[in-house]
Design a protein around this motif. Structure first.
Motif, PDB file in Angstrom:
ATOM      1  N   GLN A  82      47.432  17.648   3.653  1.00 26.51           N
ATOM      2  CA  GLN A  82      45.992  17.416   3.530  1.00 26.51           C
ATOM      3  C   GLN A  82      45.296  18.681   3.031  1.00 26.51           C
ATOM      4  O   GLN A  82      45.800  19.802   3.221  1.00 26.51           O
ATOM      5  CB  GLN A  82      45.409  17.010   4.875  1.00 26.51           C
ATOM      6  CG  GLN A  82      45.776  15.600   5.297  1.00 26.51           C
ATOM      7  CD  GLN A  82      45.017  15.152   6.539  1.00 26.51           C
ATOM      8  OE1 GLN A  82      44.685  15.975   7.393  1.00 26.51           O
ATOM      9  NE2 GLN A  82      44.736  13.865   6.638  1.00 26.51           N
ATOM     10  N   SER A 118      46.176  15.984  -0.533  1.00 28.75           N
ATOM     11  CA  SER A 118      45.245  14.857  -0.441  1.00 28.75           C
ATOM     12  C   SER A 118      43.882  15.324   0.068  1.00 28.75           C
ATOM     13  O   SER A 118      43.800  16.266   0.860  1.00 28.75           O
ATOM     14  CB  SER A 118      45.817  13.789   0.499  1.00 28.75           C
ATOM     15  OG  SER A 118      45.949  14.308   1.803  1.00 28.75           O
ATOM     16  N   PRO A 140      42.949  19.807  -3.434  1.00 24.82           N
ATOM     17  CA  PRO A 140      43.530  18.733  -4.260  1.00 24.82           C
ATOM     18  C   PRO A 140      43.904  19.204  -5.665  1.00 24.82           C
ATOM     19  O   PRO A 140      44.908  18.733  -6.224  1.00 24.82           O
ATOM     20  CB  PRO A 140      42.409  17.696  -4.293  1.00 24.82           C
ATOM     21  CG  PRO A 140      41.690  17.885  -2.996  1.00 24.82           C
ATOM     22  CD  PRO A 140      41.713  19.373  -2.757  1.00 24.82           C
ATOM     23  N   THR A 168      51.702  17.918  -3.306  1.00 22.53           N
ATOM     24  CA  THR A 168      50.597  16.962  -3.395  1.00 22.53           C
ATOM     25  C   THR A 168      49.608  17.244  -2.272  1.00 22.53           C
ATOM     26  O   THR A 168      50.000  17.264  -1.103  1.00 22.53           O
ATOM     27  CB  THR A 168      51.093  15.521  -3.297  1.00 22.53           C
ATOM     28  OG1 THR A 168      52.065  15.286  -4.324  1.00 22.53           O
ATOM     29  CG2 THR A 168      49.940  14.541  -3.458  1.00 22.53           C
TER      30      THR A 168
END
Length: 120
Positions: free
Chosen positions: A13, A119, A87, A117
């Motif tokens: 995250q 998020s 992000p 990645t």
């Protein structure tokens, strides 16, 4: 032959951290500059950070203060500690090393890449 193997990517995250690792193996006499690059979909590969064999570092402006590069010369490894991820840090991260081999001299080698990645 020389191999660079990256690890440590994943899904995190925004605001989180990941620690990327890259290990070089094979018939290595010495390693000069090691570094991390990244490539997001539709974008060119860009420099993230580099480190010389005596520890001099360089960072892209977009990661300064958030990412830290380090290396262990005895283990032929380079690490990238990524903090406060955003992000826009989402990309495939590649390790590159300038390696000297017997009879070949110095040339650049690339790892296969590890996906990061982030998020929102």
């Amino acid at each position: 032959q020389v191999q660079l193997v990256e690890s440590g990517g994943g899904l995190v995250q925004a605001g989180g951290s990941l620690r990327l690792s890259c290990a070089a193996s094979g018939s290595i006499l010495s390693i000069g500059v090691m570094g991390w690059y990244r490539q997001a979909p539709g974008n060119q590969r860009e420099l993230v950070s580099t480190i010389t064999n005596i520890g001099s570092t360089n960072y892209a402006d977009s990661v300064k203060g958030r990412f830290t590069i380090s290396r262990d010369n005895a283990k032929n490894t380079v690490l990238l500690q990524t903090n406060s991820l955003k992000p826009e840090d989402t990309a495939v991260y590649y390790c590159k090393a300038n390696i000297r081999r017997a009879g070949v001299g110095y040339r650049d080698y690339w790892g296969q890449g590890t996906q990061v990645t982030v998020s929102s």
